[in-house]
Motif scaffolding. Structure first.
Motif, PDB file in Angstrom:
ATOM      1  N   GLY A 185       0.922  -1.226   0.026  1.00 47.59           N
ATOM      2  CA  GLY A 185       0.008  -0.143   0.098  1.00 47.59           C
ATOM      3  C   GLY A 185       0.956   1.275  -0.121  1.00 47.59           C
ATOM      4  N   THR A 186       0.544   2.214   0.575  1.00 49.56           N
ATOM      5  CA  THR A 186       1.069   3.386   0.688  1.00 49.56           C
ATOM      6  C   THR A 186       1.861   3.138   1.974  1.00 49.56           C
ATOM      7  N   ASP A 187       3.434   3.426   1.846  1.00 46.00           N
ATOM      8  CA  ASP A 187       4.307   3.359   2.981  1.00 46.00           C
ATOM      9  C   ASP A 187       5.331   4.301   2.898  1.00 46.00           C
ATOM     10  N   GLN A 188       5.652   4.693   4.020  1.00 48.67           N
ATOM     11  CA  GLN A 188       6.829   5.885   4.288  1.00 48.67           C
ATOM     12  C   GLN A 188       7.627   5.310   5.273  1.00 48.67           C
ATOM     13  N   ALA A 189       8.942   5.977   5.103  1.00 48.04           N
ATOM     14  CA  ALA A 189      10.048   5.830   6.190  1.00 48.04           C
ATOM     15  C   ALA A 189      10.263   7.335   6.859  1.00 48.04           C
ATOM     16  N   ARG A 190       9.821   7.359   8.272  1.00 44.98           N
ATOM     17  CA  ARG A 190       9.957   8.244   9.206  1.00 44.98           C
ATOM     18  C   ARG A 190      11.076   8.641   9.779  1.00 44.98           C
ATOM     19  N   TRP A 191      12.243   7.716   9.925  1.00 41.22           N
ATOM     20  CA  TRP A 191      13.305   7.642  10.433  1.00 41.22           C
ATOM     21  C   TRP A 191      14.271   6.697  10.129  1.00 41.22           C
ATOM     22  N   VAL A 214       5.676   3.646   8.148  1.00 40.31           N
ATOM     23  CA  VAL A 214       4.183   3.303   7.709  1.00 40.31           C
ATOM     24  C   VAL A 214       4.101   2.353   6.769  1.00 40.31           C
ATOM     25  N   ALA A 215       3.173   1.442   6.769  1.00 39.31           N
ATOM     26  CA  ALA A 215       2.982   0.841   5.533  1.00 39.31           C
ATOM     27  C   ALA A 215       1.315   0.296   5.348  1.00 39.31           C
ATOM     28  N   ASN A 216       0.755  -0.143   4.352  1.00 41.12           N
ATOM     29  CA  ASN A 216      -0.659  -0.673   4.104  1.00 41.12           C
ATOM     30  C   ASN A 216      -1.483   0.641   4.763  1.00 41.12           C
ATOM     31  N   GLY A 217      -1.042   1.884   4.731  1.00 48.48           N
ATOM     32  CA  GLY A 217      -1.802   2.875   4.914  1.00 48.48           C
ATOM     33  C   GLY A 217      -2.158   3.036   6.400  1.00 48.48           C
ATOM     34  N   GLY A 218      -1.683   2.181   7.496  1.00 47.38           N
ATOM     35  CA  GLY A 218      -1.776   2.348   8.713  1.00 47.38           C
ATOM     36  C   GLY A 218      -1.234   1.358   9.671  1.00 47.38           C
ATOM     37  N   ASP A 219      -0.264   0.769   9.325  1.00 50.30           N
ATOM     38  CA  ASP A 219       0.610  -0.287  10.244  1.00 50.30           C
ATOM     39  C   ASP A 219       1.917   0.371  10.494  1.00 50.30           C
ATOM     40  N   THR A 220       2.422   0.059  11.517  1.00 45.22           N
ATOM     41  CA  THR A 220       4.103   0.222  11.822  1.00 45.22           C
ATOM     42  C   THR A 220       4.752  -0.595  11.052  1.00 45.22           C
ATOM     43  N   ALA A 221       5.730   0.006  10.238  1.00 41.13           N
ATOM     44  CA  ALA A 221       6.491  -0.739   9.202  1.00 41.13           C
ATOM     45  C   ALA A 221       8.213  -0.414   9.706  1.00 41.13           C
ATOM     46  N   ASP A 267      -2.075   3.018  13.031  1.00 43.37           N
ATOM     47  CA  ASP A 267      -0.656   3.432  13.600  1.00 43.37           C
ATOM     48  C   ASP A 267       0.324   3.254  12.728  1.00 43.37           C
ATOM     49  N   ARG A 268       1.374   4.111  13.523  1.00 45.73           N
ATOM     50  CA  ARG A 268       2.824   4.293  12.524  1.00 45.73           C
ATOM     51  C   ARG A 268       3.766   4.476  13.309  1.00 45.73           C
ATOM     52  N   ALA A 269       4.937   4.324  12.947  1.00 49.68           N
ATOM     53  CA  ALA A 269       6.197   4.727  13.710  1.00 49.68           C
ATOM     54  C   ALA A 269       6.768   6.063  13.151  1.00 49.68           C
ATOM     55  N   THR A 270       7.100   6.720  14.018  1.00 51.58           N
ATOM     56  CA  THR A 270       7.609   8.223  13.562  1.00 51.58           C
ATOM     57  C   THR A 270       9.035   8.199  13.913  1.00 51.58           C
ATOM     58  N   GLU A 271       9.683   7.374  14.799  1.00 51.33           N
ATOM     59  CA  GLU A 271      11.063   7.349  14.983  1.00 51.33           C
ATOM     60  C   GLU A 271      11.714   6.224  15.519  1.00 51.33           C
ATOM     61  N   VAL A 272      12.794   5.735  15.169  1.00 45.44           N
ATOM     62  CA  VAL A 272      13.484   4.331  15.520  1.00 45.44           C
ATOM     63  C   VAL A 272      14.758   4.596  16.070  1.00 45.44           C
ATOM     64  N   SER A 273      15.095   3.757  17.067  1.00 46.03           N
ATOM     65  CA  SER A 273      16.419   3.621  17.858  1.00 46.03           C
ATOM     66  C   SER A 273      16.826   2.493  18.287  1.00 46.03           C
ATOM     67  N   VAL A 315       2.345   6.316  17.064  1.00 49.07           N
ATOM     68  CA  VAL A 315       1.038   6.394  17.694  1.00 49.07           C
ATOM     69  C   VAL A 315       0.189   5.399  17.292  1.00 49.07           C
ATOM     70  N   ALA A 316      -1.006   4.774  17.849  1.00 52.44           N
ATOM     71  CA  ALA A 316      -1.751   3.937  17.637  1.00 52.44           C
ATOM     72  C   ALA A 316      -3.025   4.218  18.314  1.00 52.44           C
TER      73      ALA A 316
END
Length: 531
Positions: free
Chosen positions: A211-217, A231-238, A266-272, A284-285
């Motif tokens: 689907g629509t996916d993005q890397a946020r960090w 985020v992937a599939n328009g609303g899952d953490t990826a 839900d989506r992830a906005t940052e990763v460590s 967020v979820a």
């Protein structure tokens, strides 16, 4: 939850009590406790800067010398970078006034920032209304013309492109992550700004997770592998992991990617990364702050929250925009809740750390609508956030350890020919943090018969011959002086020692050597006393 209002907006101490809880709303300068604002930064723990028009800091980095660098936008459409000294003042050796704005091309914003080992500052974001943009600055704020010819590079990966994340490899190569069209996009640049063709063949890699996916960090493992989250599939953490050559790492999730439905959209906005290689995401979820922890193979770590995920309702609609991992494996997230800056701290097992803010969360009203978009940890463990408040760049610093306040005690006395003493006891807070509930006792001589002119915040214990005084608060540099009259019995002779001692204060007093002082007077006759 610790709810803090900047002391620029509230000066009085207010206690609000409900049936089941008490929320203490204090001036931030009074909170030298984990989760409290650090009063050594900006005077109250917060700094706002009007760089130009509507501006915000989307990312921050802490230099080795403790200076704080933020990157974002100003004037609605220019990349903006600011640098602060460790006390929160703008660093005028950067750009002349501590800020630099750059028009890379049409609308351009910076979403991430990193400091190279040589002190140069790299930002990544977008420009030209849809191209990945990277800029590099010298330590004085001028653009580094050895990068891209003029200090900036824009890349059309394909379609609408944005770089949200940035990391600098040990070899000086620069990695960005974001999206291109509806796919995750990662690019790697050589130190001169050219695309690194050893990565993906042309320096870029796009990944269609679903689907629509993005890397946020993006973050880098010690083995050189690249981890992105979004985020992937328009609303899952990826989460995706790449080998150093840009291919997906199939030891992670089987195909190099993992998607997780934490709950609702839900989506992830940052990763460590944890020191043991576990991957931590924040985002967020279902309108709540969401944190997930993955094992190095991509499976959820069930030692965290029972199933690898934790959601927290800090207040109303909230989201975590940034995440940092401590050396003791605790996790700090920052973001927004109900229009205020929100910080949460989790134990390694995913439970909220109630040593932080009382219940693991802190909300701070810096001014108007405010939010934290990025977080970094200083070497002393303090938490630095960057974001926006009232349309200005906002930076805040929070404590993670109890503060210290060195409270010193002094006492003087003046004798009289009427058989009495005028006693003056003083307590002074030399910092580094504000002090509260400072209690001192003054032991008066054996022959003390009475005490008069006692201040309202002092009490007299006649059998023990002690005066106890309490200062509710002492800011750094402040003193409290207590003056009263001690009357001696008529047949008093000899030495009359007077000893003042600090017996309690908050936070911890790290220097007990100056907690007590004694002054000795002498009664020459029953009426004549000299000191």
């Amino acid at each position: 939850m610790l709810s803090v209002q900047s002391s620029r907006r509230i000066k009085a101490l207010t206690v609000v009590t409900t049936v089941c809880a008490a929320v203490l709303v204090l001036p931030s300068s009074a909170l030298a406790v984990p989760g409290g604002l650090d009063a050594t930064f900006g005077g109250d723990g917060t700094v706002t800067t009007d760089i130009g028009g509507t501006d915000a800091a989307n990312a921050l980095a802490v230099q080795a010398d403790g200076k704080i660098v933020t990157a974002g936008q100003a004037n609605r459409d220019d990349t903006a970078v600011a640098r602060y000294n460790s006390d929160g003042t703008l660093d005028t050796t950067f750009g002349g006034d501590g800020t630099v704005t750059t028009d890379i091309g049409r609308t351009d914003w910076a979403y991430s920032v990193a400091v190279q080992a040589d002190g140069k500052i790299v930002t990544a974001g977008w420009a030209n209304d849809g191209d990945t943009a990277v800029a590099r600055y010298n330590s004085d704020g001028t653009l580094d013309t050895t990068f891209g010819g003029d200090g900036t590079v824009t890349t059309d990966i394909g379609g609408f492109d944005v770089a949200w994340g940035l990391a600098v490899q040990a070899d000086g190569k620069i990695v960005t992550a974001g999206w291109s069209g509806s796919d995750m996009a990662v690019a790697r640049y050589n130190s001169d700004g050219t695309l690194d063709t050893t990565f993906g063949g042309d320096g870029t890699v796009t990944t269609d997770i679903g689907g629509t996916d993005q890397a946020r960090w993006v973050t880098l493992q010690t083995d050189g592998k690249i981890v992105t989250a979004g985020v992937a599939n328009g609303g899952d953490t990826a989460v995706a992991r790449y080998n150093a050559d840009g291919t997906l790492d199939t030891t992670f999730g089987g195909d190099g990617t993992v998607t997780t439905d934490i709950g609702g959209t839900d989506r992830a906005t940052e990763v460590s990364l944890q020191a043991d290689g576990k991957i931590v995401t924040a985002g967020v979820a279902n309108g709540d702050t969401a944190v997930a922890q993955f094992n190095p193979d991509g499976t959820l770590d069930t030692t965290f929250g029972g199933d690898g995920t934790v959601t927290t309702d800090i207040g109303g609609t909230d989201v975590a925009w940034g995440v940092a991992v401590h050396a003791d494996r605790k996790i700090t997230t920052v973001g927004e809740a109900n229009g205020d800056t929100a910080v949460a701290q989790f134990n390694p097992d995913g439970t909220l750390d109630n040593t932080f803010g009382g219940d693991g969360t802190v909300t701070t009203d810096i001014g108007g609508f405010d939010a934290a978009y990025s977080v970094q940890l200083q070497t002393d463990g303090k938490i630095v956030t960057a974001g926006t408040a009232n349309g200005d760049t906002a930076v805040a610093r929070f404590l993670t350890q109890p503060g210290t306040a060195d409270v010193s005690v002094s006492v003087t006395a003046t004798g009289s020919v009427a058989g009495g003493l005028s006693v003056e006891a003083t307590v002074t807070n030399t910092g580094p943090d504000p002090a509260t509930h400072v209690v001192t006792t003054t032991q008066l001589p054996y022959a003390t018969a009475a005490v008069t002119s006692l201040p309202a915040d002092c009490t007299w214990n006649a059998p023990a011959r002690q005066v106890t005084c309490t200062a509710l608060s002492l800011n750094v540099g402040d003193s409290a002086t207590y003056t009263y009259q001690a009357h001696m019995s008529l047949l008093t002779l000899g030495e009359l020692p007077i000893t003042s001692t600090r017996i309690a204060s908050t936070p911890q007093d790290a220097n007990p050597a100056n907690d007590q002082e004694t002054r000795v007077c002498r009664a020459l006759t029953g009426l004549v006393i000299i000191c």
